[in-house]
Motif scaffolding. Structure first.
Motif, PDB file in Angstrom:
ATOM      1  N   THR A  87      -3.150  -4.608   2.012  1.00 56.00           N
ATOM      2  CA  THR A  87      -3.040  -4.150   0.630  1.00 56.00           C
ATOM      3  C   THR A  87      -4.373  -4.421  -0.052  1.00 56.00           C
ATOM      4  OG1 THR A  87      -0.700  -4.742   0.630  1.00 56.00           O
ATOM      5  CG2 THR A  87      -1.728  -4.368  -1.501  1.00 56.00           C
ATOM      6  N   ARG A 112       2.612  -4.421  -1.663  1.00 55.98           N
ATOM      7  CA  ARG A 112       2.304  -3.702  -2.899  1.00 55.98           C
ATOM      8  C   ARG A 112       3.288  -4.000  -4.016  1.00 55.98           C
ATOM      9  NH1 ARG A 112       1.821   2.154  -0.439  1.00 55.98           N
ATOM     10  NH2 ARG A 112       3.379   1.193   0.879  1.00 55.98           N
ATOM     11  N   PRO A 118      -1.347  -3.531   8.740  1.00 55.85           N
ATOM     12  CA  PRO A 118      -1.302  -3.136   7.326  1.00 55.85           C
ATOM     13  C   PRO A 118      -2.043  -4.126   6.432  1.00 55.85           C
ATOM     14  CG  PRO A 118       0.771  -4.123   7.965  1.00 55.85           C
ATOM     15  CD  PRO A 118      -0.066  -4.039   9.213  1.00 55.85           C
ATOM     16  N   ASP A 175       1.716  -5.478   3.879  1.00 55.66           N
ATOM     17  CA  ASP A 175       2.094  -4.510   2.853  1.00 55.66           C
ATOM     18  C   ASP A 175       2.926  -5.221   1.790  1.00 55.66           C
ATOM     19  OD1 ASP A 175       2.700  -2.322   1.347  1.00 55.66           O
ATOM     20  OD2 ASP A 175       4.057  -1.415   2.797  1.00 55.66           O
ATOM     21  N   LYS A 199      -3.689  -0.244  -3.383  1.00 56.39           N
ATOM     22  CA  LYS A 199      -3.659   0.719  -2.283  1.00 56.39           C
ATOM     23  C   LYS A 199      -3.157   0.056  -1.006  1.00 56.39           C
ATOM     24  CE  LYS A 199      -7.931   2.066  -2.088  1.00 56.39           C
ATOM     25  NZ  LYS A 199      -9.165   2.843  -1.896  1.00 56.39           N
ATOM     26  N   TYR A 200      -2.663   0.882  -0.103  1.00 57.94           N
ATOM     27  CA  TYR A 200      -2.186   0.435   1.198  1.00 57.94           C
ATOM     28  C   TYR A 200      -2.988   1.151   2.272  1.00 57.94           C
ATOM     29  CZ  TYR A 200       0.892   0.319   5.272  1.00 57.94           C
ATOM     30  OH  TYR A 200       1.399   0.169   6.528  1.00 57.94           O
ATOM     31  N   GLU A 201      -3.473   0.395   3.237  1.00 57.02           N
ATOM     32  CA  GLU A 201      -4.208   0.975   4.364  1.00 57.02           C
ATOM     33  C   GLU A 201      -3.792   0.282   5.640  1.00 57.02           C
ATOM     34  OE1 GLU A 201      -8.429   0.840   4.044  1.00 57.02           O
ATOM     35  OE2 GLU A 201      -8.488   1.941   2.162  1.00 57.02           O
ATOM     36  N   LYS A 202      -4.164   0.908   6.745  1.00 53.18           N
ATOM     37  CA  LYS A 202      -4.007   0.255   8.040  1.00 53.18           C
ATOM     38  C   LYS A 202      -5.388   0.157   8.655  1.00 53.18           C
ATOM     39  CE  LYS A 202       0.600   0.898   9.701  1.00 53.18           C
ATOM     40  NZ  LYS A 202       1.422   1.310  10.813  1.00 53.18           N
ATOM     41  N   ARG A 203      -5.735  -1.040   9.079  1.00 53.83           N
ATOM     42  CA  ARG A 203      -7.006  -1.261   9.770  1.00 53.83           C
ATOM     43  C   ARG A 203      -6.707  -1.896  11.107  1.00 53.83           C
ATOM     44  NH1 ARG A 203     -11.022  -3.520   5.028  1.00 53.83           N
ATOM     45  NH2 ARG A 203     -10.926  -1.666   3.736  1.00 53.83           N
ATOM     46  N   GLY A 263      -1.513   6.157  -3.534  1.00 54.82           N
ATOM     47  CA  GLY A 263      -1.066   6.454  -2.174  1.00 54.82           C
ATOM     48  C   GLY A 263       0.445   6.329  -2.061  1.00 54.82           C
TER      49      GLY A 263
END
Length: 108
Positions: free
Chosen positions: A48, A89, A46, A87, A38-42, A107
């Motif tokens: 992974t 992925r 970015p 990122d 999955k990829y998220e931004k916190r 995602g």
């Protein structure tokens, strides 16, 4: 004159061996279910996240260290998740597939 002929001239007593190098066997437990990537931004940055790996903690740590080393990035293993900064992925999925894991992209 190719390289093998040159080597024969330099070392006439040497007999080339036909042994192929052994492929290293993985000491990490392989599973049937796919690992979710999955990829998220916190906080605007970015990351992974890899979830769904059911191996032991030592396997998690080995896998995390190997991914961080190959990608030259930071990351951690927490709460049965591998978190890699950035990122990556596609690269992570390729590395895991080369090792024999099934990977599923979640995602966008």
């Amino acid at each position: 004159m190719d390289l093998s002929d040159q080597l024969k001239n330099l070392f006439p007593e040497h007999e080339p061996s036909e042994n192929k190098p052994e492929t290293p066997t993985s000491d990490i437990w392989m599973q049937e279910a796919p690992i979710l990537c999955k990829y998220e931004k916190r906080k605007g940055k970015p990351i992974t996240i890899l979830e769904g790996y059911t191996g032991a903690d030592t396997d998690f740590k080995k896998l995390t260290k190997e991914l961080k080393t190959k990608l030259s990035v930071g990351g951690t293993y927490k709460n049965e998740r591998i978190i890699i900064q950035g990122d990556y992925r596609d690269k992570i999925m390729q590395i895991l597939q080369d090792k024999g894991f099934k990977v599923k992209r979640v995602g966008g």
